[in-house]
Scaffold this active site. Sequence first.
Site, PDB file in Angstrom:
ATOM      1  N   GLU A  94       6.469  -5.653   8.434  1.00 22.47           N
ATOM      2  CA  GLU A  94       5.600  -5.252   7.200  1.00 22.47           C
ATOM      3  C   GLU A  94       6.165  -3.519   6.996  1.00 22.47           C
ATOM      4  OE1 GLU A  94       1.840  -5.203   8.436  1.00 22.47           O
ATOM      5  OE2 GLU A  94       1.572  -7.520   8.651  1.00 22.47           O
ATOM      6  N   HIS A 128       0.443  -3.499  15.306  1.00 25.86           N
ATOM      7  CA  HIS A 128       1.266  -2.254  14.442  1.00 25.86           C
ATOM      8  C   HIS A 128       1.425  -1.121  15.293  1.00 25.86           C
ATOM      9  CE1 HIS A 128       2.270   0.546  11.113  1.00 25.86           C
ATOM     10  NE2 HIS A 128       2.150  -0.492  10.438  1.00 25.86           N
ATOM     11  N   LYS A 158       0.829  -1.247   0.069  1.00 26.13           N
ATOM     12  CA  LYS A 158      -0.016  -0.093   0.091  1.00 26.13           C
ATOM     13  C   LYS A 158       0.907   1.216  -0.051  1.00 26.13           C
ATOM     14  CE  LYS A 158      -0.502  -0.197   5.021  1.00 26.13           C
ATOM     15  NZ  LYS A 158      -0.116  -1.523   5.263  1.00 26.13           N
TER      16      LYS A 158
END
Length: 377
Positions: A259, A183, A46
């Site tokens: 990530e 996250h 993304k």
Amino acid sequence: MDQKKLLQLAGKHGTPLLVVDHKALRENYIQFRKYLPRVQVYYAVKANSDPAIVRTFYDAGASFDVASMAEFLNVHEIIKDLPAKERQDFIWDRIIYANPIKAVETLEQLDPYKPLVTYDNYEEVIKIARCAPHAGLVLRLRVPNTGSMVELSSKFGALPGEAVDLMAFAQNNKLEVEGLSFHVGSQCTNPANYSQALHLAASIFAEARTRGINLKLLDIGGGFPAHYDNAIPPFRRLARTITAELNRLFPAPIEILAEPGRFLVATAVTAISQIIGKAFREGKLCYYINDGVYHTYSGQIFDHCLYPVRSFKKGPTQICSVFGPTCDALDTITLAAQLPDLDMGDLLYSENIGAYSGASSTSFNGFPPAKVVHINQ
């Protein structure tokens, strides 16, 4: 990026222009692997979904974090011609669908690929069990996002007190829970966020074991800060903290994933624009350029990030305003650029604009997004 090269590219391709340096992409990937050697890198597509960027990270050995069917198919396009078993092994081992909320249609499309997906609530478990029963699951945990540029915990993540119950619920619905993810928020410069998150995750791993759930992997998410300027602490310092906690709390054979998106692409892209208008308003010099916040500079709105605008020409500077090309007053890039007295047609540039910029660019007001060129592939 070399200014002479940027000017040559602008002369050849026109503006607005985004220049992607694949040498910088590879260097960022190597740096991440160097300082977090135990962590498997899942590039967050993304951040910048340009297929050429995805291909460079694939060739470098990266895995991928996708959050939509379009992103999944972007990666799948690279591996579609692999032998069936090798292709399926890649999907299972090196792609994670890290969006905790998925439409029914998306799950139905994903199921034949037998993917690894995240979740954080009971309704999602029911949906996955019904529409994607072949998927493996990773529970997304809510953790502190203190000091991060983009806060995510208000939208996603199970509370620590319900985490193991959610795992058991998934297992009772005949789904396999592979691990835990979190996250800490995007562009995180606060090492305490990672330390707290890792301690929370370790306690959940321990509780899960007492209930017969043996987790195999920990996904520490993204948030690794790009080096926008010298105010950002060196990555190696943050990596040292993370590595020490990982080795202490999550010894092998627990698999560790991350990530990174911004960290890998932000510093590899430069935007070039042209002055299309010039005016004095209340005594202040204002420049109008052919790129703006509905386009490459969209990250200033959606990503809370500022991209300093610089001039190729030198000379005495003054505080200027820089506006984008649309008719909306929101299309304001900066009210405080330090720029010299420039002419119509002169070029400006912004560095470190590779993440969450072109990715959220639009065609608002009929102005198309910037052209993208790639160097050092």
